[in-house]
Design a protein around this motif. Sequence first.
Motif, PDB file in Angstrom:
ATOM      1  N   GLN A 152      15.635  64.210  32.583  1.00  0.00           N
ATOM      2  CA  GLN A 152      16.276  62.837  33.142  1.00  0.00           C
ATOM      3  C   GLN A 152      16.206  61.820  31.462  1.00  0.00           C
ATOM      4  OE1 GLN A 152      13.020  61.707  36.607  1.00  0.00           O
ATOM      5  NE2 GLN A 152      14.782  60.931  37.385  1.00  0.00           N
ATOM      6  N   THR A 178      22.049  66.707  36.216  1.00  0.00           N
ATOM      7  CA  THR A 178      21.525  66.273  37.284  1.00  0.00           C
ATOM      8  C   THR A 178      20.884  67.440  38.187  1.00  0.00           C
ATOM      9  OG1 THR A 178      23.536  65.034  36.965  1.00  0.00           O
ATOM     10  CG2 THR A 178      22.833  65.000  39.838  1.00  0.00           C
ATOM     11  N   VAL A 186      17.149  66.973  40.444  1.00  0.00           N
ATOM     12  CA  VAL A 186      16.706  67.331  41.424  1.00  0.00           C
ATOM     13  C   VAL A 186      16.185  68.358  42.169  1.00  0.00           C
ATOM     14  CG1 VAL A 186      17.749  67.424  44.207  1.00  0.00           C
ATOM     15  CG2 VAL A 186      18.680  66.131  42.131  1.00  0.00           C
ATOM     16  N   ALA A 231      12.750  68.556  43.622  1.00  0.00           N
ATOM     17  CA  ALA A 231      12.029  69.005  44.452  1.00  0.00           C
ATOM     18  C   ALA A 231      10.799  70.105  44.766  1.00  0.00           C
ATOM     19  CB  ALA A 231      13.216  69.564  45.520  1.00  0.00           C
ATOM     20  N   ALA A 242      17.461  66.692  47.231  1.00  0.00           N
ATOM     21  CA  ALA A 242      16.781  65.291  46.885  1.00  0.00           C
ATOM     22  C   ALA A 242      16.508  63.985  47.933  1.00  0.00           C
ATOM     23  CB  ALA A 242      18.745  64.233  46.391  1.00  0.00           C
ATOM     24  N   ALA A 299      13.053  64.668  47.661  1.00  0.00           N
ATOM     25  CA  ALA A 299      12.542  64.787  45.966  1.00  0.00           C
ATOM     26  C   ALA A 299      12.442  62.886  45.856  1.00  0.00           C
ATOM     27  CB  ALA A 299      12.725  65.263  45.327  1.00  0.00           C
TER      28      ALA A 299
END
Length: 272
Positions: free
Chosen positions: A16, A31, A35, A39, A104, A107
């Motif tokens: 991130q 991205t 995710v 997760a 997502a 997560a």
Amino acid sequence: MIRLVWALVVCAVLTQIAYPLTTGTTRDMVTIAVVVLLAAAVLVHAVLRRGAVWALVLLGATAGLGIAIELLGTATSVPFGSYFYATDRLGPDILGVPAIVPLAWTAGFYPVWCAVSYLIERSRVPPDRHAVYRIALAAIGMVGWDLYLDTQMVTDGQWTWTSGNPGLPGIPSIPYTNYLGWILTALLMAAIMEYVGRRVDMSSTADLRISDAAPFALFLWTWLGSALAHAVFLEGDELRYSAIYGFCVMGVVGIPLVATWFRERRKVPVQT
């Protein structure tokens, strides 16, 4: 195995951090990686801490319900409003919804659920009201997370709103119906976890000695890290407003979480 959880958490955070430094297809790959890592971290932790069956309920209540709601949303505009996803950016899709999107939901939900549970269990709320408060606070936390998520992904062009409904001040590209839809969806997810998850026998596979430190870390990172990223490191006028909205709404859970944690730490006797 708890080391694996922390390794996944660290990798997710580092990925991130790399997000603002990337563009184009590289950012799309980042991205997806974020995710998947998040997760994986929450699911592994859920299996270890609460048992495999509980983790399956979590997956069904979040990813399973999430993909159903997303398919309904893109096809009928209910409950979020009219929107569509960009094609060929986030990997394979299911009827126009990227297959990564359901993960997502998982997560994002689990850290919020753990944080809320920690607060409720240490609050003065009567035990017979725990369920109602946990469901309501989980929904608020999820909407706060979405105030970051949707604004960031819309700014990046991952999905686009075509609804003519107004949005929040400073974030006109996302209609208010999106947040209403998130409240309803998050309430349903939380209700499933409350009334189905708590009936799962966790004694055979769960390890109650494992703390919720990892999901707490993810919650705090999402709350504070996203606010900083939107305010400083990411480009986009609407992100300056989502930094404020997200910080305030997630703070409904985050501020008492931090306060409760410090209060609990003060109660621990010092070893001499």
